[in-house]
Write a protein that holds these residues in place. Sequence first.
Motif, PDB file in Angstrom:
ATOM      1  N   SER A  34       0.866  -1.813  -0.173  1.00 40.01           N
ATOM      2  CA  SER A  34       0.169  -0.359   0.324  1.00 40.01           C
ATOM      3  C   SER A  34       0.757   1.518   0.378  1.00 40.01           C
ATOM      4  O   SER A  34       0.286   2.053  -0.816  1.00 40.01           O
ATOM      5  CB  SER A  34      -0.822   0.466   1.676  1.00 40.01           C
ATOM      6  N   ARG A  35       1.402   0.997   0.450  1.00 37.75           N
ATOM      7  CA  ARG A  35       2.644   2.508   1.036  1.00 37.75           C
ATOM      8  C   ARG A  35       3.302   2.497  -0.438  1.00 37.75           C
ATOM      9  O   ARG A  35       3.692   3.800  -0.862  1.00 37.75           O
ATOM     10  CB  ARG A  35       3.633   2.061   2.164  1.00 37.75           C
ATOM     11  N   ALA A  60       2.236   9.265  -6.408  1.00 36.98           N
ATOM     12  CA  ALA A  60       2.279  10.377  -5.797  1.00 36.98           C
ATOM     13  C   ALA A  60       2.258  11.282  -6.599  1.00 36.98           C
ATOM     14  O   ALA A  60       3.091  11.453  -7.149  1.00 36.98           O
ATOM     15  CB  ALA A  60       2.670  10.819  -4.238  1.00 36.98           C
ATOM     16  N   LYS A  64       2.424   1.477  -3.383  1.00 37.03           N
ATOM     17  CA  LYS A  64       2.037   2.083  -4.850  1.00 37.03           C
ATOM     18  C   LYS A  64       1.163   3.784  -4.645  1.00 37.03           C
ATOM     19  O   LYS A  64       1.244   4.080  -5.006  1.00 37.03           O
ATOM     20  CB  LYS A  64       0.204   1.320  -4.182  1.00 37.03           C
ATOM     21  N   THR A  65       1.002   4.066  -3.582  1.00 41.88           N
ATOM     22  CA  THR A  65       0.692   5.633  -3.087  1.00 41.88           C
ATOM     23  C   THR A  65       2.117   6.361  -3.133  1.00 41.88           C
ATOM     24  O   THR A  65       2.595   7.442  -3.752  1.00 41.88           O
ATOM     25  CB  THR A  65       0.433   6.057  -0.981  1.00 41.88           C
TER      26      THR A  65
END
Length: 121
Positions: A95-96, A103, A98-99
């Motif tokens: 998840s980290r 960004a 992907k963000t």
Amino acid sequence: MRYIRYLFLAIIIAGLVVMAMANRQAVTLTVLPDELANLAAWNFSLQLPLFVALLGGVAVGLLLGYVLEWIREAKHRSEVAKRQRQVKDLNREVSRLKTEKHAGKDEVLAILDEAAVKKAS
């Protein structure tokens, strides 16, 4: 299926009640045999109905078996907990990432980029 289980349970309970009614005579349970009791000058005895002694022995055996099985499976439970922590950590990392990857990008471009990655895999 539930009714079959209830029927089976009712048959077992009826059998135990019949067994208890047939074995109501009192028995004496002693801790030590007579010879050892004479040497130790101590012996604890208890007078109970026979069915209580039988069902008590079965209950103690079941309890002992459950405890021993629980102890035996402790390593498996700890391994499962370890794997669950790893999966949770990896999901958090995905998840980290992907963000971070998306960004500052436009949402439409991020969706198209994800679709292209899925199509390539």
